[in-house]
Design a protein around this motif. Structure first.
Motif, PDB file in Angstrom:
ATOM      1  N   GLY A   1      -4.531   1.871  -4.025  1.00 24.46           N
ATOM      2  CA  GLY A   1      -4.235   0.488  -4.772  1.00 24.46           C
ATOM      3  C   GLY A   1      -4.939   0.140  -5.933  1.00 24.46           C
TER       4      GLY A   1
ATOM      5  N   CYS B   1       4.274   2.132  -5.044  1.00 23.10           N
ATOM      6  CA  CYS B   1       3.426   0.978  -5.673  1.00 23.10           C
ATOM      7  C   CYS B   1       4.503   0.246  -6.505  1.00 23.10           C
ATOM      8  CB  CYS B   1       2.099   1.204  -6.036  1.00 23.10           C
ATOM      9  SG  CYS B   1       0.903   1.998  -4.679  1.00 23.10           S
TER      10      CYS B   1
ATOM     11  N   ASP C   1      -4.416  -6.931   2.510  1.00 21.49           N
ATOM     12  CA  ASP C   1      -3.534  -6.816   1.446  1.00 21.49           C
ATOM     13  C   ASP C   1      -2.790  -8.396   1.337  1.00 21.49           C
ATOM     14  OD1 ASP C   1      -1.481  -6.567  -0.149  1.00 21.49           O
ATOM     15  OD2 ASP C   1      -0.615  -5.214   0.837  1.00 21.49           O
TER      16      ASP C   1
ATOM     17  N   THR D   1      -2.021  -2.298  -7.058  1.00 24.28           N
ATOM     18  CA  THR D   1      -2.381  -3.433  -5.826  1.00 24.28           C
ATOM     19  C   THR D   1      -3.505  -4.131  -5.915  1.00 24.28           C
ATOM     20  OG1 THR D   1      -2.788  -2.037  -4.040  1.00 24.28           O
ATOM     21  CG2 THR D   1      -0.473  -1.992  -4.824  1.00 24.28           C
TER      22      THR D   1
ATOM     23  N   THR E   1       0.836  -1.179   0.011  1.00 24.95           N
ATOM     24  CA  THR E   1       0.034   0.099   0.134  1.00 24.95           C
ATOM     25  C   THR E   1       0.738   1.405  -0.179  1.00 24.95           C
ATOM     26  OG1 THR E   1      -0.114   0.105   2.499  1.00 24.95           O
ATOM     27  CG2 THR E   1      -2.063  -1.179   1.225  1.00 24.95           C
TER      28      THR E   1
ATOM     29  N   VAL F   1      -4.969  -4.645  -2.848  1.00 25.42           N
ATOM     30  CA  VAL F   1      -5.804  -4.427  -1.475  1.00 25.42           C
ATOM     31  C   VAL F   1      -7.335  -4.337  -1.641  1.00 25.42           C
ATOM     32  CG1 VAL F   1      -3.606  -3.628  -0.410  1.00 25.42           C
ATOM     33  CG2 VAL F   1      -5.503  -1.859  -1.552  1.00 25.42           C
TER      34      VAL F   1
ATOM     35  N   LYS G   1      -6.791   4.145   0.775  1.00 21.97           N
ATOM     36  CA  LYS G   1      -5.583   3.196   0.516  1.00 21.97           C
ATOM     37  C   LYS G   1      -6.074   2.226  -0.381  1.00 21.97           C
ATOM     38  CE  LYS G   1      -2.571   3.479   4.408  1.00 21.97           C
ATOM     39  NZ  LYS G   1      -1.495   2.787   5.202  1.00 21.97           N
ATOM     40  N   VAL G   2      -7.269   1.854  -0.288  1.00 22.47           N
ATOM     41  CA  VAL G   2      -7.752   0.909  -1.254  1.00 22.47           C
ATOM     42  C   VAL G   2      -7.980   1.575  -2.622  1.00 22.47           C
ATOM     43  CG1 VAL G   2      -9.651  -0.704  -1.954  1.00 22.47           C
ATOM     44  CG2 VAL G   2      -9.148  -0.593   0.360  1.00 22.47           C
TER      45      VAL G   2
ATOM     46  N   HIS H   1       0.213   5.706  -1.409  1.00 27.43           N
ATOM     47  CA  HIS H   1      -0.396   6.718  -2.145  1.00 27.43           C
ATOM     48  C   HIS H   1       0.081   7.409  -3.292  1.00 27.43           C
ATOM     49  CE1 HIS H   1      -4.143   6.536   0.472  1.00 27.43           C
ATOM     50  NE2 HIS H   1      -3.434   6.850   1.381  1.00 27.43           N
TER      51      HIS H   1
END
Length: 855
Positions: A110, A67, A143, A115, A60, A117, A106-107, A62
């Motif tokens: 991602g 990433c 995650d 990512t 995770t 998450v 954060k999701v 931003h």
């Protein structure tokens, strides 16, 4: 014992850590053959951060680059058979809705940056990590790719170094510190050690917490400080006895308590049957100057492992026990608990790239274990090809002006960054508290008197709006929507949008003194700037002609956007944004050296010329009332994109007719000694001060104007950005071959589009005003569109446009989605908002000349 080579293509200082080892590995993969690695300790390191790191990897972040480096590193470790993908939890405690919202953010990041998450509820969190108290958990983020480098990153570093040595391309020397870096005429020539001198044109500093010391040997300043990080072990914990596992439960982050927790697996495994609890001091972190780090024979455990004091962790540990009671029941291994040292920097980013002070002195510093191989790869690419896979603007050591690397500034900023490693969530617009009032324009006292709401950029204090205008513009404020969601209105002042509307009706002035201004002259000046610029700036370009242009990298990516004005036959004024100005300066000087151009001179005018932007429908009329020769400002006499000297009631002003807000007007450049007089004359003439918010965000997006390092990146080309010129100039320029190839494509992989939010209401009926970068989703699949080069679609810029009454965004969309009228979804704090493509490429949504919006 190996003999120290007399010559090397590059010398790595700090070879024994995961960063130095990864860099050497990737350089060898790219064909480098004569590398020498030095370390003041054993190899792999037994004293650096790698020797005691917790070695866990969460995907995770931003920002896109982080990433990328983390996901690459995770795959790299896994390919070596040195990664246990156990998964990771980040939890929000009951009562901490702000932390839960941060996990939702954060999701979204991602999804934007690749990512996997996702959010899970409290029951699933406790099922995955049974040591948690269920009634303390509000929710969590999962995650699936998080995990642990096993058995240790120190082992991985050793294996990579062994491979390099076996290849015959790397020679390593333990217990061999660099005593001095030989610099002659601004270039690295070699490295001195107790075992001899190595002649080399390149020194690569990967010394971690000691980095500033070899940097200083090479005549450079590294804005980094080590900080203590309490790490405690509790046991015995035998839940995974007999499994042979290095870790049994997922990793746990309790960032609301600035802490993390993991088990160490089977008691017979590397670390052996314990719970490891780590904490980042959020109130009074303890910085350590690199020169005060003990030597190996002086330290109880290791120079990077300092003694722990109970008062550092008392309150946080009490909260930790409340969440995971078993911690309070197990014994504390005080002999092996310690303060580990890790690096923090003045802006929280890594420090990578060639030193601005010294040619051939490169850094790969302030890198976590989770990013080590990824950062090693990017740095190796940069050294080999002149550019890494992703735009390095956020990690480039050249991003800092010299004043941002002074000891007082470095200490204050690093202290503030250390407080925010885990907690609290950092807002995308969050200003620094330290290092303020460093660079203040001559207008600062007037702005302060008007109640300026100051933020900082590149050391400059910039007013985003003025409290005095809240009364003056009361009628306009009624047309500006309130922002009920606290996150949306944090670090934003509603009066800024009122100033925006008032500017469109009359005239306003904006303080632009943060500009970086370089006057370049001499016999080679034209050759230099012509070679760098996509646009033609020399030849028959008239005196006083200004050109908006770009600098490209070798692959045609957009490195810089700036304006260049011809002052004389052999002189030009280069005007850059404050944030990008120092990188542009370094780019110019380094390319001149590469071209062996010596007959040119650069004068930095940034701290001597103040700048006011004067814009609005009444800008010309207002300026003519002050001008000694009013007719000189007529449209026929002063066309767009031209510059000339004026006298405004005797004040010498260099005026450049250009606009970044869409309205007609000028940038007015004036010596600092005349600056206040100019402000006062304009103010007395009825010109309203307008904050930088209107310039940098709201009017910029209504005009669909791009921002370097945000919307313009080396990841994309000028055609994709909608900024390719109608014709390519005959003269050669940096990146021309790639640019020509890009122009010849039938279609581009992606296009920068302008989007508008069709419905800003969330599920509760609250209007939202998104800030920061966020993913764009296909409304049918719910997935992020990805172009043929693997680049994901996300919002690069977004702001509310008061003239249009809606949120406006920029974002690169794959060709199949880059169609006017196409609808996508923006994900913001877990909710989805419809976004319509209003323009593909550059096209303004609001036309001030006609005072009407464009659909």
């Amino acid at each position: 014992m190996a003999t120290l080579p007399q010559h090397a293509d590059a010398v790595i200082i700090g070879q024994g850590g995961i960063v130095g080892a990864s860099l050497a590995h990737h350089l060898i993969e790219l064909g480098w053959t004569r590398l020498v690695g030095l370390d003041k300790s054993a190899i792999p390191s037994d004293i650096g951060s790698t020797s005691h790191a917790s070695d866990f990897c969460f995907m995770t972040a931003h920002d896109k680059l982080s990433c990328y480096t983390t996901t690459y590193s995770q795959r790299f470790y896994e390919s070596m058979g040195r990664y246990q993908r156990i998964g990771g939890l980040e939890i929000a405690r009951v009562g901490d809705e702000a932390r839960l919202a941060e996990l939702q953010r954060k999701v979204a990041s991602g999804k934007a940056f690749g990512t996997r998450v996702r959010m899970i509820d409290a029951d699933e969190a406790v099922e995955r990590f049974p040591l948690l108290e269920r009634d303390r958990v509000l929710g969590a983020m999962w995650d699936p790719d998080a995990g642990l480098v096993v058995p240790r990153s120190q082992r991985v570093a050793g294996e990579l170094i062994e491979r390099g040595v076996e290849s015959g391309h790397l020679s390593v020397f333990a217990d061999t510190p660099a005593l001095n870096i030989d610099v002659q005429a601004g270039r690295v020539c070699g490295v001195e050690t107790a075992k001899g001198y190595i002649e080399t044109p390149l020194v690569l500093v990967c010394a971690g917490i000691w980095g500033p010391i070899p940097a200083a040997m090479g005549g450079a300043t590294l804005p980094l400080m080590p900080v203590e990080h309490p790490l405690m072990f509790f046991g015995p914990f035998d839940a995974f006895a007999g499994t042979g596992q290095e870790i049994g439960y997922p990793l746990l982050r309790d960032q609301g308590n600035s802490a993390y927790l993991r088990d160490t697996g089977d008691p017979k495994s590397t670390e052996g049957g314990q719970l490891e609890w780590g904490y980042y001091e959020a109130r009074e972190p303890r910085l350590v100057h690199p020169r005060d780090i003990l030597e190996r024979d002086q330290a109880r455990l290791s120079p990077s492992m300092r003694d722990l004091e109970a008062d550092q962790i008392a309150d946080a540990f009490e909260r930790a026990v409340d969440l995971t009671p078993l911690l309070g029941e197990l014994g504390w291994d005080d002999k092996h608990s310690f303060n580990g040292l890790l690096s923090v920097t003045v802006d929280g980013g890594s420090l990578v790239g060639e030193s601005p002070e010294t040619r051939g002195l490169w850094f790969c510093e302030a890198v976590w274990v989770k990013d080590g191989p990824g950062m090693g790869k990017l740095t190796a690419e940069w050294l080999t090809h002149g550019r890494p896979t992703l735009d390095p603007c956020s990690i480039d050591i050249a991003r800092f002006y010299p004043v941002q690397k002074t000891p007082h500034h470095v200490h204050g900023r690093c202290l503030e960054i250390a407080r925010k490693i885990y907690d609290p969530p950092v807002h995308p617009r969050e200003p620094f508290d330290n290092g303020r009032n460093l660079r203040r324009s001559p207008f600062w006292h007037r702005e302060q008197e008007l109640g300026g709401y100051f933020m900082e950029a590149a050391g400059w204090e910039r007013a985003h709006g003025y409290a005095a205008n809240e009364t003056r513009l009361a009628d306009y404020l009624e047309r500006v929507p309130a922002r009920p969601a606290e996150w949306d209105q944090r670090h934003f002042w509603r009066v800024s949008n009122a100033e925006h509307l008032a500017l469109s009706d009359d005239v306003g002035m904006i303080n632009l003194s943060h500009f970086a201004i370089y006057d370049i002259s001499g016999r080679d000046a034209e050759a230099l700037l012509e070679t760098l610029s996509v646009a033609k700036i020399g030849g028959d370009t008239p005196l006083g002609k200004g050109v908006y242009t770009h600098f490209l990298d070798t692959a045609g990516g957009v490195h810089s956007d700036l304006t260049i004005v011809r002052l004389a036959t052999d002189a030009w004024r280069v005007v850059c944004g404050g944030d990008t100005g120092h990188r542009d300066l370094v780019w110019i000087t380094r390319r001149a050296e590469d071209l062996s151009l010596t007959h040119w001179h650069l004068e930095d005018r940034s701290d001597g010329l103040a700048t006011l932007g004067l814009w609005g429908p009444n800008a010309r009329r207002t300026l003519q009332t002050l001008a000694d020769t009013p007719d000189a400002l007529d449209d026929a006499n002063f066309p767009f994109a031209s510059a000339r000297e004026l006298r405004l009631q005797g004040i010498p002003v260099w005026a450049f007719r250009i606009s970044y807000v869409g309205e007609q007007g000028w940038e007015l450049y004036v010596p600092f000694s005349y600056a206040l007089a100019l402000w006062d004359r304009l103010f007395d003439a009825g010109v309203m001060p307008v904050g930088i918010e209107t310039y940098a965000n709201s009017r910029r997006l209504e005009k669909s104007l791009r921002l370097q390092n945000v919307d313009l990146l080396t990841d994309y080309n000028l055609v994709e950005a909608g900024l390719a010129r109608p014709k390519v100039k005959a003269a050669d320029f940096y990146g021309k071959a790639a640019h020509l190839e890009q122009r010849q494509r039938q279609r581009q992989p992606s296009y920068l589009c302008t989007l508008v939010m069709e419905d800003p209401l969330d599920a509760s009926g609250t209007p939202r005003f998104p800030v920061g970068q966020a993913p764009l989703l296909d409304p049918r699949s719910g997935e992020v569109p990805v172009d043929e080069l693997g680049r994901r679609a996300y919002v690069t810029s977004i702001a509310y446009g008061p003239s249009l009454g809606c949120n406006i965004a920029l974002g690169y969309l794959p060709n199949a989605y880059a169609t006017e009228g196409q609808t996508l979804l923006l994900e913001y704090f877990g909710a989805h908002y419809p976004m319509r493509v209003a323009a593909v490429g550059y096209r303004a949504l609001y036309d001030p000349d006609n005072q009407r919006p464009r659909s």
